[in-house]
Design a protein around this motif. Structure first.
Motif, PDB file in Angstrom:
ATOM      1  N   VAL A 136      42.883  61.386  17.128  1.00 15.43           N
ATOM      2  CA  VAL A 136      43.258  60.211  16.341  1.00 15.43           C
ATOM      3  C   VAL A 136      42.585  58.940  16.841  1.00 15.43           C
ATOM      4  O   VAL A 136      42.898  57.841  16.379  1.00 15.43           O
ATOM      5  N   ARG A 154      44.529  53.894  12.929  1.00 18.76           N
ATOM      6  CA  ARG A 154      45.833  53.871  12.265  1.00 18.76           C
ATOM      7  C   ARG A 154      45.899  54.943  11.163  1.00 18.76           C
ATOM      8  O   ARG A 154      46.888  55.679  11.066  1.00 18.76           O
ATOM      9  N   VAL A 155      44.864  55.038  10.353  1.00 24.20           N
ATOM     10  CA  VAL A 155      44.836  56.035   9.281  1.00 24.20           C
ATOM     11  C   VAL A 155      44.872  57.446   9.864  1.00 24.20           C
ATOM     12  O   VAL A 155      45.584  58.332   9.354  1.00 24.20           O
ATOM     13  N   ARG A 156      44.130  57.685  10.929  1.00 25.73           N
ATOM     14  CA  ARG A 156      44.137  59.013  11.547  1.00 25.73           C
ATOM     15  C   ARG A 156      45.513  59.350  12.122  1.00 25.73           C
ATOM     16  O   ARG A 156      45.973  60.494  12.037  1.00 25.73           O
ATOM     17  N   GLN A 158      48.340  58.260  10.994  1.00 26.24           N
ATOM     18  CA  GLN A 158      49.211  58.542   9.843  1.00 26.24           C
ATOM     19  C   GLN A 158      48.956  59.946   9.304  1.00 26.24           C
ATOM     20  O   GLN A 158      49.891  60.713   9.044  1.00 26.24           O
ATOM     21  N   ARG A 159      47.674  60.275   9.141  1.00 30.84           N
ATOM     22  CA  ARG A 159      47.313  61.543   8.511  1.00 30.84           C
ATOM     23  C   ARG A 159      47.565  62.745   9.431  1.00 30.84           C
ATOM     24  O   ARG A 159      48.061  63.790   8.981  1.00 30.84           O
ATOM     25  N   LEU A 160      47.240  62.594  10.708  1.00 34.57           N
ATOM     26  CA  LEU A 160      47.308  63.733  11.616  1.00 34.57           C
ATOM     27  C   LEU A 160      48.615  63.831  12.395  1.00 34.57           C
ATOM     28  O   LEU A 160      49.004  64.929  12.809  1.00 34.57           O
ATOM     29  N   ARG A 161      49.296  62.703  12.578  1.00 29.40           N
ATOM     30  CA  ARG A 161      50.508  62.713  13.405  1.00 29.40           C
ATOM     31  C   ARG A 161      51.736  62.190  12.661  1.00 29.40           C
ATOM     32  O   ARG A 161      52.807  62.071  13.254  1.00 29.40           O
ATOM     33  N   GLY A 162      51.580  61.848  11.406  1.00 21.79           N
ATOM     34  CA  GLY A 162      52.719  61.406  10.625  1.00 21.79           C
ATOM     35  C   GLY A 162      53.257  60.047  11.008  1.00 21.79           C
ATOM     36  O   GLY A 162      54.428  59.737  10.751  1.00 21.79           O
ATOM     37  N   HIS A 165      53.256  53.718   8.375  1.00 20.73           N
ATOM     38  CA  HIS A 165      52.163  52.786   8.091  1.00 20.73           C
ATOM     39  C   HIS A 165      52.333  51.465   8.837  1.00 20.73           C
ATOM     40  O   HIS A 165      51.362  50.753   9.079  1.00 20.73           O
TER      41      HIS A 165
END
Length: 244
Positions: A136, A154-156, A158-162, A165
């Motif tokens: 991430v 931040r996006v990674r 959110q996408r990989l670790r939930g 936002h």
């Protein structure tokens, strides 16, 4: 209490003992056929900007980024053992990374100007890779300017670790550029005077907290826990950065 902690690498987590600049020089030579006239200018810049500056200063047409990244990767991999021999993890780093890594609601990764391959070389040289969630992280190939890397991480997360936002993000680094990236993105910052910049320079750049190093694990952990609080009291303009 969720938190995303993004650590700079060079002079924050490790001392590279000059190997980093040797990597840039070797990549330049591999691409241009000659040695650079002077060392790379780093100080918190991304690899894209560092190499662009080297080519410009040496009067060499900049190759495509794919070729540059390949040359940097090869130069970094070739110097793993040399980095392990000459460099070191900075005092307190292993301890604080271990403490942060066991906070299950926290994401602990890197935000660095290094390309991902060389970031991994640098942390793995001292066994720090297992204490960081490198998937991430945000790296020098992800954006030209350092502040833009914050959104990437931040996006990674959110996408990989939930991660939510709006989870707080903390940048930990040793240069004014680390501090400026935090300010530009509304992130928190912990500046560490373990590189070439003094505590006074880092405070002048706007750092919220300035530490001499990362040796005091309970203190660093306490600062991070405070920043993770959902309703952290905003600092007023009359409050000075903590430089103790």
């Amino acid at each position: 209490m969720e938190l995303i902690v993004l650590w700079d690498i060079d002079h924050t987590l490790i001392e590279n003992a000059g190997v980093s600049k040797e990597i840039y020089a070797a990549a330049f030579t591999a691409l241009s056929g000659r040695e650079p006239r002077g060392p790379a200018r780093t100080e918190g810049r991304t690899d894209r900007l560092i190499m662009r500056d080297m080519f410009s200063r040496n009067g060499v047409t900049e190759p495509g980024w794919t070729a540059v990244e390949k040359a940097l990767t090869a130069a970094g991999e070739a110097r793993l053992s040399e980095l392990s021999r000459r460099g070191t993890a900075l005092p307190g780093v292993r301890e604080i990374l271990r403490e942060v890594s066991v906070r299950t609601a926290w994401v602990s990764s890197v935000l660095t100007g290094n390309i991902a391959a060389n970031a991994r070389v640098k942390v793995s040289a001292f066994g720090l890779d297992s204490l960081l969630d490198l998937q991430v992280g945000a790296y020098g190939a992800d954006a030209l300017q350092r502040p833009d890397l914050v959104a990437v991480a931040r996006v990674r997360a959110q996408r990989l670790r939930g991660a939510r936002h709006d989870v707080p993000v903390v940048l930990v680094g040793d240069t004014p550029r680390d501090v400026e990236a935090a300010i530009a993105t509304g992130s928190e910052s912990i500046a560490v005077a373990s590189g070439v910049h003094s505590a006074e320079e880092l405070a002048a750049a706007g750092a919220q907290t300035v530490l001499p190093d990362l040796m005091n694990t309970p203190r660093v952990l306490g600062i991070l826990e405070t920043l993770a609080e959902p309703r952290k009291r905003p600092r007023t303009s009359s409050e000075r950065p903590d430089t103790r």
